[in-house]
Design an enzyme around this catalytic site. Structure first.
Site, PDB file in Angstrom:
ATOM      1  N   ARG A  15      18.276 -13.650   8.245  1.00 16.78           N
ATOM      2  CA  ARG A  15      18.683 -15.000   7.852  1.00 16.78           C
ATOM      3  C   ARG A  15      18.392 -15.294   6.387  1.00 16.78           C
ATOM      4  O   ARG A  15      18.892 -16.278   5.839  1.00 16.78           O
ATOM      5  CB  ARG A  15      17.974 -16.026   8.747  1.00 16.78           C
ATOM      6  CG  ARG A  15      18.502 -16.049  10.175  1.00 16.78           C
ATOM      7  CD  ARG A  15      17.628 -16.894  11.074  1.00 16.78           C
ATOM      8  NE  ARG A  15      17.496 -18.253  10.559  1.00 16.78           N
ATOM      9  CZ  ARG A  15      16.575 -19.122  10.984  1.00 16.78           C
ATOM     10  NH1 ARG A  15      15.696 -18.750  11.917  1.00 16.78           N
ATOM     11  NH2 ARG A  15      16.519 -20.338  10.488  1.00 16.78           N
ATOM     12  N   GLN A  75       6.414   0.893  11.334  1.00 21.13           N
ATOM     13  CA  GLN A  75       7.067   0.652  12.617  1.00 21.13           C
ATOM     14  C   GLN A  75       8.523   1.073  12.436  1.00 21.13           C
ATOM     15  O   GLN A  75       9.342   0.316  11.915  1.00 21.13           O
ATOM     16  CB  GLN A  75       6.967  -0.818  13.041  1.00 21.13           C
ATOM     17  CG  GLN A  75       7.549  -1.080  14.426  1.00 21.13           C
ATOM     18  CD  GLN A  75       7.629  -2.565  14.780  1.00 21.13           C
ATOM     19  OE1 GLN A  75       7.660  -3.409  13.892  1.00 21.13           O
ATOM     20  NE2 GLN A  75       7.681  -2.865  16.074  1.00 21.13           N
ATOM     21  N   LYS A 333       0.325 -14.834 -26.815  1.00 26.65           N
ATOM     22  CA  LYS A 333       0.413 -13.723 -25.861  1.00 26.65           C
ATOM     23  C   LYS A 333      -0.631 -12.672 -26.221  1.00 26.65           C
ATOM     24  O   LYS A 333      -0.761 -12.267 -27.377  1.00 26.65           O
ATOM     25  CB  LYS A 333       1.820 -13.127 -25.920  1.00 26.65           C
ATOM     26  CG  LYS A 333       2.131 -12.052 -24.873  1.00 26.65           C
ATOM     27  CD  LYS A 333       1.808 -10.641 -25.309  1.00 26.65           C
ATOM     28  CE  LYS A 333       2.653 -10.159 -26.436  1.00 26.65           C
ATOM     29  NZ  LYS A 333       2.352  -8.739 -26.799  1.00 26.65           N
TER      30      LYS A 333
END
Length: 451
Positions: A15, A75, A333
């Site tokens: 979905r 799985q 930065k």
């Protein structure tokens, strides 16, 4: 008693309409999986096992980014929740104590809820997490008899009376590890979906006369993410809860609904946050700082008494010491800015060390990138960098040194020196008038005298 975690993260999430595994979609700057791992980490688990399936390599990489010691198992076939937990059997074979099963797409289980489950496990063999639902819908119902959980009834199998129950199943379960896997061995798939359901261990435990109970949490904690709409709702829920917690912790926000936090944001008390501030991942802000409007912070540390913004951007690797001033339209930065330094206007500081009480003038740029490598700029204490200075790294400016406005500094500046790195100004009398008259005449010729 030690506790281990099994986090189910194998679902595709059709979905979501995405090529990306559902648990890697982000809320508050982090994958859903990280939220579940963070909640479980509060228990200091003996071992954490993530069960991956769809996009297993990406899920494993993300899990290890958060916890390098995590165990990831596969799985290969999606045969139900009990089958998924069973994939962790070998990984937990030598572990004593309890195991709690969490879900990678259910990001908001709180640590105190998990603590309550662990506490309840001292008196009961199996503990299920439930919640009072405003609209129970098609949730599984928890049928209680006092403190005893009699059974979990799926909506489609419930009687009319059972459908009136509002105490619903979250899917989170805690039990002794060996006992849980023993019960899982007995789980069958005699159901419409032909899947092995983890919830069936409740009935199996009751059949063995084991004690089973349920612990209640708030419905908001059980919010699962199965679609983009759910993802947006989860983001809104996270932000609402985090804003509320911040206000209760002594943080002032003038317009809290406009402030966005990351899953790991740390803010000290008496910090003032103005409107429209965004905290990306990896931000910590100390007591008494002031984050002004329209600033964006990510991967940085802001110390006590510092002021950031408005319209500032702090990028990863930024360290601001106490009483630093970062002003409007400044980007920083991977830089360390020492106590009392000021970078107030229209400036880029990247890959740099700025000394205490140094003043950086407007329009300054540390030119840190040569197209291949990054280079560092070092500026000492009490220095004065004139407006519109270009500092071409690698370069050092000493203590109490100065650069003249408009300089392009390519060599080290000794302590106490003034760097002048610009051409000498030359004035040409009447040149401007003659030049403009020439341009206007050219324009008239092109437009036929109408310009």
């Amino acid at each position: 008693m030690p506790t281990s975690l099994v986090i189910l993260a194998a679902g595709q999430g059709t979905r979501m309409k995405s090529d990306q595994p559902k648990v890697l979609h982000q809320v508050a700057g982090a994958p859903l999986l990280h939220h579940a791992m963070k909640a479980g980490a509060s228990l200091e688990p003996e071992r954490t096992v993530v069960v991956a399936g769809h996009g297993a390599e990406a899920v494993e990489a993300s899990a290890r980014d958060y916890d390098p010691d995590v165990i990831v198992v596969r799985q290969e076939e999606q045969l139900g929740t009990a089958h998924a937990v069973d994939q962790a059997r070998d990984a937990l074979a030598d572990v004593e104590g309890d195991v709690i099963v969490l879900y990678g797409d259910t990001p908001f289980i709180r640590p105190d809820t998990l603590d309550a489950m662990v506490t309840a496990r001292q008196e009961h063999s199996v503990v299920v997490l439930g919640f009072e639902a405003k609209d129970p819908g098609r949730y599984g119902r928890l049928v209680m008899q006092g403190t005893s959980l009699e059974r979990i009834v799926e909506f489609k199998d419930a009687t009319d009376a059972e459908r009136t129950i509002t105490f619903c199943n979250s899917g989170v379960i805690c039990a002794d590890a060996r006992e849980m896997f023993d019960l899982i061995t007995a789980v069958g798939k005699q159901n419409a979906s032909e899947e092995y359901y983890l919830t069936d261990i409740v009935g199996l435990a009751r059949a063995r006369e084991l004690s089973v109970t349920a612990v209640a949490c708030r419905e908001a904690e059980t919010l699962g993410v199965n679609s983009r709409s759910d993802l947006a709702a989860a983001e809104a829920a996270f932000q609402a809860r985090t804003r509320r917690d911040a206000l209760e912790d002594g943080i002032t926000m003038q317009a809290p609904e406009t402030v966005y936090f990351s899953f790991d944001t740390i803010i000290g008390r008496d910090t003032l946050i103005e409107p429209n501030v965004v905290f990306g991942p990896g931000v910590s802000v100390e007591t008494g700082a002031h984050i002004r409007a329209f600033s964006h912070l990510e991967g940085c540390h802001v110390s006590r008494g510092a002021i950031v913004g408005p319209y500032a951007r702090l990028r990863p690797g930024t360290e601001l010491s106490e009483d630093v001033r970062i002003g409007n339209f400044v980007e920083v930065k991977n830089a360390i800015i020492d106590e009392g330094a000021k970078v107030n206007h229209l400036t880029y500081i990247g890959d740099a060390d700025i000394g205490s009480k140094t003043n950086i003038g407007a329009g300054t740029i540390t030119c840190n990138y040569d197209g291949v490598f990054k280079h560092r700029t070092e500026i000492g204490a009490n220095a004065f960098i004139g407006s519109d200075t270009m500092l071409v790294a690698p370069v050092k400016v000493g203590d109490e040194a100065m650069t003249a406005t408009g300089s392009v500094v390519t060599e080290d500046v000794p302590a106490g020196a003034l760097a002048l790195a610009r051409t000498k100004q030359v004035n040409k009398p009447e040149f401007a008038r003659r030049f403009m008259e020439k341009l206007r005449a050219a324009k008239r010729n092109l437009t036929g005298g109408t310009g």
